[in-house]
Scaffold this motif. Structure first.
Motif, PDB file in Angstrom:
ATOM      1  N   UNK A 406      -2.736   2.549  27.244  1.00 27.38           N
ATOM      2  CA  UNK A 406      -3.145   3.198  26.012  1.00 27.38           C
ATOM      3  C   UNK A 406      -3.483   4.666  26.163  1.00 27.38           C
ATOM      4  N   UNK A 407      -4.377   5.129  25.285  1.00 27.30           N
ATOM      5  CA  UNK A 407      -4.702   6.554  25.196  1.00 27.30           C
ATOM      6  C   UNK A 407      -5.359   7.070  26.470  1.00 27.30           C
ATOM      7  N   UNK A 408      -6.176   6.240  27.098  1.00 22.51           N
ATOM      8  CA  UNK A 408      -6.856   6.686  28.323  1.00 22.51           C
ATOM      9  C   UNK A 408      -5.836   6.968  29.430  1.00 22.51           C
ATOM     10  N   UNK A 409      -4.839   6.094  29.563  1.00 25.48           N
ATOM     11  CA  UNK A 409      -3.798   6.311  30.569  1.00 25.48           C
ATOM     12  C   UNK A 409      -2.930   7.515  30.209  1.00 25.48           C
ATOM     13  N   UNK A 410      -2.641   7.671  28.922  1.00 23.94           N
ATOM     14  CA  UNK A 410      -1.840   8.824  28.493  1.00 23.94           C
ATOM     15  C   UNK A 410      -2.570  10.125  28.802  1.00 23.94           C
ATOM     16  N   UNK A 411      -3.891  10.137  28.587  1.00 25.75           N
ATOM     17  CA  UNK A 411      -4.680  11.334  28.886  1.00 25.75           C
ATOM     18  C   UNK A 411      -4.688  11.620  30.380  1.00 25.75           C
ATOM     19  N   UNK A 412      -4.825  10.561  31.191  1.00 26.02           N
ATOM     20  CA  UNK A 412      -4.814  10.736  32.638  1.00 26.02           C
ATOM     21  C   UNK A 412      -3.482  11.256  33.134  1.00 26.02           C
ATOM     22  N   UNK A 413      -2.393  10.696  32.608  1.00 21.19           N
ATOM     23  CA  UNK A 413      -1.064  11.155  33.007  1.00 21.19           C
ATOM     24  C   UNK A 413      -0.845  12.605  32.594  1.00 21.19           C
ATOM     25  N   UNK A 414      -1.281  12.947  31.382  1.00 21.71           N
ATOM     26  CA  UNK A 414      -1.055  14.296  30.861  1.00 21.71           C
ATOM     27  C   UNK A 414      -1.827  15.349  31.643  1.00 21.71           C
ATOM     28  N   UNK A 415      -3.100  15.084  31.936  1.00 19.86           N
ATOM     29  CA  UNK A 415      -3.904  16.081  32.646  1.00 19.86           C
ATOM     30  C   UNK A 415      -3.424  16.236  34.084  1.00 19.86           C
ATOM     31  N   UNK A 416      -2.911  15.152  34.684  1.00 18.52           N
ATOM     32  CA  UNK A 416      -2.400  15.252  36.057  1.00 18.52           C
ATOM     33  C   UNK A 416      -1.088  16.022  36.105  1.00 18.52           C
ATOM     34  N   UNK A 417      -0.374  16.055  34.977  1.00 17.83           N
ATOM     35  CA  UNK A 417       0.879  16.806  34.907  1.00 17.83           C
ATOM     36  C   UNK A 417       0.623  18.278  34.591  1.00 17.83           C
ATOM     37  N   UNK A 418      -0.404  18.532  33.783  1.00 16.96           N
ATOM     38  CA  UNK A 418      -0.685  19.902  33.342  1.00 16.96           C
ATOM     39  C   UNK A 418      -1.481  20.703  34.367  1.00 16.96           C
ATOM     40  N   UNK A 419      -2.180  20.015  35.281  1.00 16.46           N
ATOM     41  CA  UNK A 419      -3.003  20.703  36.280  1.00 16.46           C
ATOM     42  C   UNK A 419      -2.756  20.093  37.658  1.00 16.46           C
ATOM     43  N   UNK A 420      -3.304  20.731  38.674  1.00 18.54           N
ATOM     44  CA  UNK A 420      -3.172  20.234  40.050  1.00 18.54           C
ATOM     45  C   UNK A 420      -4.348  19.318  40.366  1.00 18.54           C
ATOM     46  N   UNK A 421      -4.398  18.178  39.676  1.00 19.52           N
ATOM     47  CA  UNK A 421      -5.528  17.261  39.828  1.00 19.52           C
ATOM     48  C   UNK A 421      -5.024  15.841  40.033  1.00 19.52           C
ATOM     49  N   UNK A 422      -5.954  14.958  40.316  1.00 24.32           N
ATOM     50  CA  UNK A 422      -5.710  13.521  40.331  1.00 24.32           C
ATOM     51  C   UNK A 422      -6.497  12.898  39.188  1.00 24.32           C
ATOM     52  N   UNK A 423      -5.914  11.920  38.529  1.00 26.52           N
ATOM     53  CA  UNK A 423      -6.618  11.179  37.485  1.00 26.52           C
ATOM     54  C   UNK A 423      -6.653   9.712  37.881  1.00 26.52           C
ATOM     55  N   UNK A 424      -7.829   9.133  37.854  1.00 26.84           N
ATOM     56  CA  UNK A 424      -7.995   7.716  38.197  1.00 26.84           C
ATOM     57  C   UNK A 424      -8.487   7.002  36.947  1.00 26.84           C
TER      58      UNK A 424
END
Length: 454
Positions: A406-424
């Protein structure tokens, strides 16, 4: 981490007081008696003030009051035991504290949080705490403490391994050589009643022990080249595999091009029944397709391990009997903050960075409590918690996700693509823990979403 060198029999005592303040006075008396640069009257107010700011109770009847002080030594430990128990404000069901472990740390001690975490991991073992409580003398208790904190916890008397286990371990060496593997990995939690006893042939191949019980310097670890401590949250064979490989990659234990021969079985079964060869480049092909380094440049491996550990615990335990979903964004904080805004007042604002670092064991309950907030945790690469309850708004994200995310996973995927970060991400519906890097998902526990396996 070897902490036994900081323990002294003179600073191990049975407490006479039935209050925390009284216990601290007793421990400070024995801690400062030989060190002229430590003054009891100045240290006690600081310890009590910390207690008023944030509890130092770890659970299992153990409190860990601690304070940074100006002194020449790196650390001073003092341990007090109360068999009757001392009163501690805030504990439920008339629970009492039976051990007070006082830690004084020098201002220059850089691994202070790691020391706190090491102590916390050990005393979370209820059997170990019970053993100390039942010790017949202070000499015996001190011996058990130094053994534990020195990494040589007593293990059960060795018994002869079954012929199947001996055969599996010997065959692992042959398979590793035949398949040109770089390492042999043994999943130690398979064994319950006896330690792992690798054959002599292991000396010719790099060997790594994976176990939730593994501690640096443990007796059974000495025969392995490396040790990775990863908790298993499943009864399946090799259940820790992906988490262990991820941790190993971040630490440099494994390389992305490595082939690994794995030996394991059902946890606590005392029987090795699985032997498999893993090619890490194929296992993590999506994540490693564009770059060799999985880790963001500003994220330390121990911080990633800690975040994954907290995420896994939330996944399995939930919060107060209810499932919890949450999102951790780790690294590249300055850029991430430009793509977030607060949904609630920031609960971490105004606290010292050391007090709000996720490496501190006292942050576990705080993070788990705030996990019920909508939004994400923003965490610096060194572990400092910047905010909770943060809304992520990134540029349009077009990459499709498996159904059921859902939205939480979409947000994690998006922020990890837009920045040099990891999303868990922890899923509230399934408990799935997923790591996102460059918009690509790596599930740490295989589960099915809408008929599709991640």
């Amino acid at each position: 981490m070897r902490l036994d060198r900081y323990f002294s029999r003179r600073r191990t005592l049975d407490l006479e007081s039935d209050t925390l303040e009284g216990a601290l006075k007793e421990l400070l008396k024995v801690s400062t008696s030989r060190f002229k640069d430590l003054e009891r009257k100045k240290l006690l107010p600081g310890l009590l003030q910390r207690e008023n700011t944030m509890t130092t109770y770890l659970g299992n009847g153990v409190a860990l009051p601690h304070l940074r002080v100006k002194m020449r030594r790196k650390y001073v430990f003092a341990i007090g035991r109360s068999k009757e128990g001392i009163s501690y404000e805030g504990l439920k069901n008339q629970e009492k504290v039976h051990f007070v472990i006082l830690l004084l740390a020098g201002e220059g001690a850089r691994d202070y949080l790691n020391v706190l975490a090491a102590v916390a991991r050990l005393v979370k073992d209820q059997a170990f705490v019970d053993m100390l409580l039942e010790s017949e003398s202070m000499d015996k208790l001190h011996e058990q403490l130094t053994a534990a904190f020195g990494g040589i916890l007593a293990v059960s008397k060795k018994t002869r391994q079954s012929s199947i286990n001996r055969l599996m371990l010997r065959q692992a060496t042959r398979v590793a050589k035949g398949a040109h593997c770089d390492s042999i990995v043994v999943f130690g939690d398979t064994m319950l009643s006896r330690p792992v006893e690798p054959p002599d042939e292991f000396k010719d191949v790099k060997s790594v022990l994976i176990s939730r019980r593994a501690k640096e310097g443990d007796v059974e670890d000495a025969v392995f080249d490396d040790v990775i401590q990863v908790r298993s949250f499943s009864t399946g064979r090799l259940a820790q595999m992906r988490s262990a490989f991820l941790v190993g990659l971040t630490r440099g234990v494994f390389k992305t091009s490595d082939k690994i021969c794995c030996v394991g079985g059902i946890p606590s079964s005392d029987l090795f029944d699985t032997l498999v060869v893993i090619d890490l480049k194929n296992e993590f092909h999506a994540l490693l397709a564009e770059r060799e380094n999985f880790m963001p440049s500003d994220v330390s491996p121990e911080v990633l391990e800690r975040v994954i550990g907290v995420a896994m615990e939330l996944s399995i335990e939930g919060r107060e009997g209810r499932p919890v979903g949450t999102l951790f964004v780790l690294g590249d904080t300055k850029k991430v903050e430009h793509m977030t805004k607060p949904l609630v007042l920031n609960p971490f604002f105004g606290y010292k960075e050391e007090d709000r670092n996720i490496l501190s064991p006292f942050m576990d309950e705080t993070v788990k409590e705030f996990s019920s907030l909508d939004g994400a945790f923003i965490i610096k690469g060194d572990g400092v918690l910047v905010s909770a309850g943060s809304l992520i708004h990134t540029p349009e994200f077009e990459q499709s996700l498996p159904s059921g995310l859902g939205a939480r996973h979409a947000a994690g995927a998006a922020i990890s693509l837009a920045t040099d970060c990891l999303a868990i991400v922890v899923s509230s519906s399934s408990g799935q823990v997923t790591v996102f890097r460059n918009g690509i998902a790596l599930p740490l526990v295989e589960r099915s979403f809408g008929g599709k396996s991640l």
